[in-house]
Every structure is written in structure tokens, then in C-alpha cells.
Scaffold this motif. Structure first.
Motif, PDB file in Angstrom:
ATOM      1  N   ALA A 117       1.237  -1.353  -0.033  1.00 52.22           N
ATOM      2  CA  ALA A 117      -0.271   0.281  -0.588  1.00 52.22           C
ATOM      3  C   ALA A 117       1.123   1.434   0.033  1.00 52.22           C
ATOM      4  O   ALA A 117       1.263   1.636   1.236  1.00 52.22           O
ATOM      5  CB  ALA A 117      -0.964   0.084   1.295  1.00 52.22           C
ATOM      6  N   TYR A 118       1.466   1.632  -0.973  1.00 52.00           N
ATOM      7  CA  TYR A 118       1.940   2.729  -1.000  1.00 52.00           C
ATOM      8  C   TYR A 118       1.723   3.951  -2.772  1.00 52.00           C
ATOM      9  O   TYR A 118       0.572   3.452  -3.049  1.00 52.00           O
ATOM     10  CB  TYR A 118       3.219   2.663  -1.686  1.00 52.00           C
ATOM     11  CG  TYR A 118       3.465   1.816  -2.633  1.00 52.00           C
ATOM     12  CD1 TYR A 118       4.145   3.019  -4.251  1.00 52.00           C
ATOM     13  CD2 TYR A 118       3.683   0.128  -2.599  1.00 52.00           C
ATOM     14  CE1 TYR A 118       3.944   2.046  -5.257  1.00 52.00           C
ATOM     15  CE2 TYR A 118       3.914   0.041  -3.696  1.00 52.00           C
ATOM     16  CZ  TYR A 118       4.283   0.939  -5.325  1.00 52.00           C
ATOM     17  OH  TYR A 118       4.596  -0.319  -6.621  1.00 52.00           O
ATOM     18  N   ALA A 119       1.836   4.810  -2.410  1.00 53.11           N
ATOM     19  CA  ALA A 119       1.948   5.700  -3.153  1.00 53.11           C
ATOM     20  C   ALA A 119       3.292   7.161  -3.838  1.00 53.11           C
ATOM     21  O   ALA A 119       3.691   6.811  -2.402  1.00 53.11           O
ATOM     22  CB  ALA A 119       0.403   7.125  -2.395  1.00 53.11           C
ATOM     23  N   GLY A 120       3.290   7.537  -5.027  1.00 55.27           N
ATOM     24  CA  GLY A 120       4.419   8.172  -5.404  1.00 55.27           C
ATOM     25  C   GLY A 120       4.282   8.768  -6.340  1.00 55.27           C
ATOM     26  O   GLY A 120       3.364   8.831  -7.177  1.00 55.27           O
ATOM     27  N   PHE A 121       5.640   9.307  -6.793  1.00 55.53           N
ATOM     28  CA  PHE A 121       5.502  10.001  -7.862  1.00 55.53           C
ATOM     29  C   PHE A 121       6.601  10.584  -8.298  1.00 55.53           C
ATOM     30  O   PHE A 121       7.592  10.158  -7.471  1.00 55.53           O
ATOM     31  CB  PHE A 121       4.668  11.552  -7.794  1.00 55.53           C
ATOM     32  CG  PHE A 121       5.671  12.543  -6.588  1.00 55.53           C
ATOM     33  CD1 PHE A 121       6.405  13.598  -6.807  1.00 55.53           C
ATOM     34  CD2 PHE A 121       5.835  12.497  -4.911  1.00 55.53           C
ATOM     35  CE1 PHE A 121       7.154  14.142  -6.398  1.00 55.53           C
ATOM     36  CE2 PHE A 121       5.605  13.001  -4.320  1.00 55.53           C
ATOM     37  CZ  PHE A 121       7.127  14.181  -5.008  1.00 55.53           C
ATOM     38  N   ARG A 122       7.017  11.225  -9.616  1.00 55.21           N
ATOM     39  CA  ARG A 122       8.195  11.465  -9.888  1.00 55.21           C
ATOM     40  C   ARG A 122       8.899  12.319  -9.318  1.00 55.21           C
ATOM     41  O   ARG A 122       8.191  14.008  -9.717  1.00 55.21           O
ATOM     42  CB  ARG A 122       8.636  11.634 -11.818  1.00 55.21           C
ATOM     43  CG  ARG A 122       8.700  10.014 -11.665  1.00 55.21           C
ATOM     44  CD  ARG A 122       9.141   9.928 -13.705  1.00 55.21           C
ATOM     45  NE  ARG A 122       9.071   8.522 -14.222  1.00 55.21           N
ATOM     46  CZ  ARG A 122      10.005   7.923 -14.378  1.00 55.21           C
ATOM     47  NH1 ARG A 122      10.439   8.507 -13.299  1.00 55.21           N
ATOM     48  NH2 ARG A 122       9.382   6.518 -15.091  1.00 55.21           N
TER      49      ARG A 122
END
Length: 369
Positions: A117-122
């Protein structure tokens, strides 16, 4: 440790150091701008049988995957969603099975069924910043048996993290070199057990299409808040090589130290190694062999997180032979035989007597989509 953690976290977020993700998950689909949302699933049903085993369905306590014997059951069943549009990504996966019961026994009931369960961006080109729960950056083997050369996990994999919770910054330095830096709650724990944070790094280098070299590190204090601090230092190294279209080889070596107040302050040390050979017999048939050893001062990590002065060393060698049949690309039937031998008794047999030997058979049918 707090100033070091603050400095490292700042370095991660400013990208002044090139970092990258480790332990890629083979269930992940490539980013498709036209369809950024994908689903995935996996189920691994198995039956195991132990020789001269005590009158219990539980395998020895240092085994966490496929850890039941003389019982038809499920090691891990996973269902999830992943999103990746090239700039933003995230995942939510749920799981259940005997693997979860064993590995997540100390976790909160609400959290233990989160596979990821994770969220990410560049934050900048060729980099990803992810926060949440994700697969460990340590080790040659993963939580999903379909990704591993052998059905059961090596002793080193069973007694090092399968999952982590924290922040992860990855950076692709070049097409063949990826770096990762992490700030974590700890050594395979979702919930924090003290006020300190752990640090991790990983380097993955693929100089050729056939050769992969990996170096991963971990540093942190993993004792509960009300216990004396014992810093842990750990390094995982492995190399895999595709010698031919049919033959693949891998070598893995781990070494760790943990501070101790026993033995005049001398640190407890453990080191473990394994060699893997995999050979494709035919289009649908594959065989694999593994030889390994595990040495731990006073059984640190593998027997207890905080060994006492009277604790005995854990010194065990093991070998296994694996046969796989894949009738289709997403189904695999596997059978494995495995044997263990210790320098001194490390188990109790069915008659209640100490023994230096242990063996088992495990069979599995795994489906992925």
C-alpha cells in the motif's frame, strides 16, 4: 540517531544522492498511459510433509513460508490494484494465508493483510519517491513463490525482511544502474516499535543482459522502546548469471552484526550463504538445486532478537532439489525435497529427543494473473 535520520531523509528528498528501487516485483505491469490502472492476483496452494516430525502441523519456528506440514492449505493469496501513468504511481494489495499468519504475527490486525500500500510520484526525471508499505529491498527471494527459483525460501530469506514500511527514493543513474535509498520504520515491521528510524540502501547493476549484481544494506535499532538499544548492521549481496538459455546460476551472501551487552560488549554476528542452480529441462519442465548454510552467534535473529548469555549458536547446513512443471505461462506445479543438518541438535523429533537432522517435502500449485 535522530540527527543522522534527519540528515538522511533530507538528502533523500533533495535528490542530491542518486537512489533507486530494489527488489522489483515481477507482478508489476509496465506503465501504459492508455490504461494506467491494472489488476493482479496470485494464489499458492500447497501440501507439505515432514520426516520424523513432532506431533504438530507447524514446521520449525525459523521457517515462515510454506510453514505447515501434513495439511492442505494456502501459503499466500494476493489480490491488488496498481496505478502508473508515468508521473504518478501507487498500489494497494491484500493478502491472506499461512505466510501472513507467520510473518505478520506481531502486526496490527488491521494492517497485517496489506501486501502493499504505497503512493508515489516523480520528483525529477528518472526518479520515484514512494511512501507506504512495499516489498523489501533486501534479498534474492520474494514473498511470491512464482518469482523464486525454488519453492521454499532459503534460511537467509526466511530470517531477513520480506516487507518494509517507510519512504523510498529510487533513481535510474543509467539503463544498467539503479540506486535506492530508504528511511524505514524498521526490520520487517509496519508499526514502529521505538522512536528511532532505520536506514537502507541498495545498488543494482546489470553490466550485461545475463549478469545482475546487487548490494543492499540496513542500519537501525530494532529493540522495543523500553529495551536497551542494540544497533543492527546488515549487508546483503547477490549475483545472478544466465550462463545459457537453459542454465542460470546465483550466489547470495548475507552478514550482520547486532550490538550486545553480553560477552563483554562483543557484537553478535550472523552470516549466511546460498548457491542456486536452475536448468530448463524442456519447454514446460525446470529443475533447480540449492545449497546453503546459516551461522548465528547465540542464535541471534534466527532464534531470538535479543539473545541471552546462555543462548547457543545456530549452525545449520541445508540442501534442496526442486522440480517445476508449467502447463501454461501463469500456472506452475512444483515439488521440492529439502534436508537440514546441524553441528549440534537444533530441533526435537517426534519422540521428544534432540536431533541434528531434519527433512521435508513440499508440493504446490500456484496461479498468477
Amino acid at each position: 540517531m535522530k540527527p543522522l535520520v534527519l540528515f538522511t531523509a533530507t538528502a533523500l528528498l533533495t535528490a542530491s544522492a542518486a537512489m533507486a528501487q530494489t527488489t522489483p516485483d515481477s507482478t508489476a505491469a509496465a506503465a501504459d498511459p492508455a490504461n494506467p490502472l491494472t489488476t493482479y492476483g496470485f494464489v499458492d496452494g500447497y501440501y507439505g510433509y515432514d520426516f520424523k516430525h513432532a506431533a504438530t502441523n507447524q514446521r520449525p519456528g525459523f521457517l515462515y513460508s510454506h510453514n505447515r506440514q501434513n495439511e492442505f492449505t494456502v501459503n499466500n493469496a494476493v489480490i491488488g490494484l496498481r496505478y502508473d501513468n508515468g508521473q504518478v504511481r501507487g498500489a494497494l494489495g491484500l493478502h491472506a494465508g499461512t505466510y501472513v499468519s507467520a510473518n505478520y504475527a506481531a502486526e496490527d490486525q488491521v494492517l497485517k493483510h496489506l501486501y502493499e500500500a504505497y503512493a508515489g510520484f516523480r520528483p525529477f526525471q528518472k526518479a520515484w519517491l514512494d511512501v507506504g508499505i512495499f516489498g523489501s529491498h533486501i534479498g534474492f527471494e520474494s514473498a511470491l513463490s512464482k518469482d523464486n527459483w525454488t519453492l521454499t525460501r532459503s534460511l537467509m530469506a526466511e530470517n531477513s525482511p520480506y516487507y518494509e514500511a517507510g519512504a523510498r527514493l529510487t533513481y535510474e543513474v543509467a539503463p544498467k544502474l539503479t540506486l535506492t535509498g530508504l528511511v524505514l520504520n524498521g526490520w520487517q515491521n509496519i508499526r514502529e516499535n521505538n522512536q528511532a528510524k532505520a536506514l537502507g540502501t541498495q545498488i543494482q547493476w546489470k553490466p550485461t543482459d545475463k549478469l545482475l549484481i546487487n548490494s543492499s544494506t540496513f542500519y537501525g535499532n530494532e529493540q522495543p522502546q523500553d529495551s536497551v538499544r542494540r544497533r543492527r548492521y546488515f549487508h546483503d549481496f547477490y549475483v545472478s548469471y544466465a550462463a545459457t538459455d537453459r542454465l542460470s546460476l546465483a550466489l547470495v551472501f548475507d552478514v550482520g552484526k547486532q550490538e550486545s551487552e553480553q560477552r563483554g560488549g562483543k557484537a553478535d554476528t550472523w552470516h549466511t550463504g546460498a548457491a542456486f542452480v536452475r536448468y530448463k529441462l524442456a519447454d514446460k519442465w525446470t529443475a533447480a538445486a540449492r545449497a546453503e548454510y546459516y551461522n548465528a552467534d547465540r542464535g541471534v535473529i534466527i532464534s531470538t532478537i535479543s539473545p541471552v548469555a546462555a543462548a547457543t549458536d545456530f549452525k545449520v547446513q541445508a540442501a534442496s532439489l526442486n522440480l517445476d512443471y508449467a502447463p501454461t505461462s501463469n500456472v506452475t506445479f512444483r515439488v521440492e525435497g529439502r534436508t537440514f543438518h546441524g553441528r549440534q541438535p537444533f530441533l526435537t523429533d517426534r519422540n521428544g529427543n534432540p536431533t541434528r537432522n531434519y527433512g521435508n517435502l513440499t508440493s504446490s500449485i500456484a496461479l498468477s494473473f
